[in-house]
Design a protein around this motif. Structure first.
Motif, mmCIF file in Angstrom:
data_model
loop_
_atom_site.group_PDB
_atom_site.id
_atom_site.type_symbol
_atom_site.label_atom_id
_atom_site.label_comp_id
_atom_site.label_asym_id
_atom_site.label_seq_id
_atom_site.Cartn_x
_atom_site.Cartn_y
_atom_site.Cartn_z
ATOM 1 N N LYS A 100 -1.475 -7.965 3.716
ATOM 2 C CA LYS A 100 -0.104 -7.814 4.206
ATOM 3 C C LYS A 100 0.069 -6.366 4.646
ATOM 4 O O LYS A 100 -0.302 -5.444 3.912
ATOM 5 C CB LYS A 100 0.895 -8.150 3.105
ATOM 6 N N ILE A 101 0.646 -6.176 5.821
ATOM 7 C CA ILE A 101 0.870 -4.844 6.365
ATOM 8 C C ILE A 101 2.355 -4.676 6.604
ATOM 9 O O ILE A 101 2.996 -5.545 7.209
ATOM 10 C CB ILE A 101 0.075 -4.636 7.668
ATOM 11 N N VAL A 102 2.899 -3.545 6.145
ATOM 12 C CA VAL A 102 4.320 -3.271 6.281
ATOM 13 C C VAL A 102 4.499 -1.992 7.078
ATOM 14 O O VAL A 102 3.789 -1.012 6.880
ATOM 15 C CB VAL A 102 4.970 -3.123 4.882
ATOM 16 N N VAL A 129 -0.292 -2.959 2.457
ATOM 17 C CA VAL A 129 -0.643 -1.690 3.083
ATOM 18 C C VAL A 129 0.573 -1.239 3.877
ATOM 19 O O VAL A 129 1.106 -1.991 4.693
ATOM 20 C CB VAL A 129 -1.856 -1.846 4.035
ATOM 21 N N ARG A 130 1.017 -0.020 3.617
ATOM 22 C CA ARG A 130 2.149 0.538 4.364
ATOM 23 C C ARG A 130 1.593 1.462 5.444
ATOM 24 O O ARG A 130 0.817 2.370 5.165
ATOM 25 C CB ARG A 130 3.083 1.309 3.440
ATOM 26 N N VAL A 131 1.989 1.213 6.683
ATOM 27 C CA VAL A 131 1.577 2.023 7.829
ATOM 28 C C VAL A 131 2.794 2.789 8.309
ATOM 29 O O VAL A 131 3.860 2.207 8.533
ATOM 30 C CB VAL A 131 1.032 1.129 8.976
ATOM 31 N N GLY A 132 2.637 4.102 8.460
ATOM 32 C CA GLY A 132 3.755 4.923 8.897
ATOM 33 C C GLY A 132 3.318 5.961 9.904
ATOM 34 O O GLY A 132 2.136 6.270 10.035
ATOM 35 N N LEU A 168 -1.481 5.794 5.982
ATOM 36 C CA LEU A 168 -1.771 4.484 5.397
ATOM 37 C C LEU A 168 -1.751 4.643 3.886
ATOM 38 O O LEU A 168 -2.487 5.477 3.348
ATOM 39 C CB LEU A 168 -3.145 3.977 5.835
ATOM 40 N N THR A 169 -0.909 3.854 3.215
ATOM 41 C CA THR A 169 -0.839 3.884 1.763
ATOM 42 C C THR A 169 -0.708 2.456 1.254
ATOM 43 O O THR A 169 -0.423 1.535 2.025
ATOM 44 C CB THR A 169 0.378 4.696 1.274
ATOM 45 N N PHE A 170 -0.900 2.276 -0.032
ATOM 46 C CA PHE A 170 -0.642 0.988 -0.659
ATOM 47 C C PHE A 170 0.730 1.060 -1.304
ATOM 48 O O PHE A 170 1.159 2.121 -1.761
ATOM 49 C CB PHE A 170 -1.712 0.665 -1.703
#
Length: 72
Positions: free
Chosen positions: A63-65, A28-31, A44-46
């Motif tokens: 996993k979070i990036v 999961v990408r957090v921006g 929030l995207t994959f």
């Protein structure tokens, strides 16, 4: 450190599978982006691709990036 509740882990896993991602390999990408009422909005995207400057957090199996700019 980022903690993910058990119910959130279950839902994230389900949503990732539905979108063609694997919870064990992808993340999961957090921006943070400019915009929204407070001047910032969250995204929030994959994702499958990891950058050298990304910060990786894991609360198995999720996993979070976070990219460097958003992390600051």
């Amino acid at each position: 450190m980022i903690k993910v509740s058990e119910s959130a882990k279950s839902r994230i896993s389900q949503l990732m599978r539905e979108d063609g991602y694997e919870v064990d390999n992808d993340f999961v990408r957090v921006g943070v982006k400019r915009g929204g009422c407070s001047g910032l909005s969250y995204e929030l995207t994959f994702d499958k691709a990891l950058s050298e400057t990304d910060k990786l957090f894991e609360d198995a199996p999720v996993k979070i990036v976070v990219d460097k700019k958003s992390f600051l």
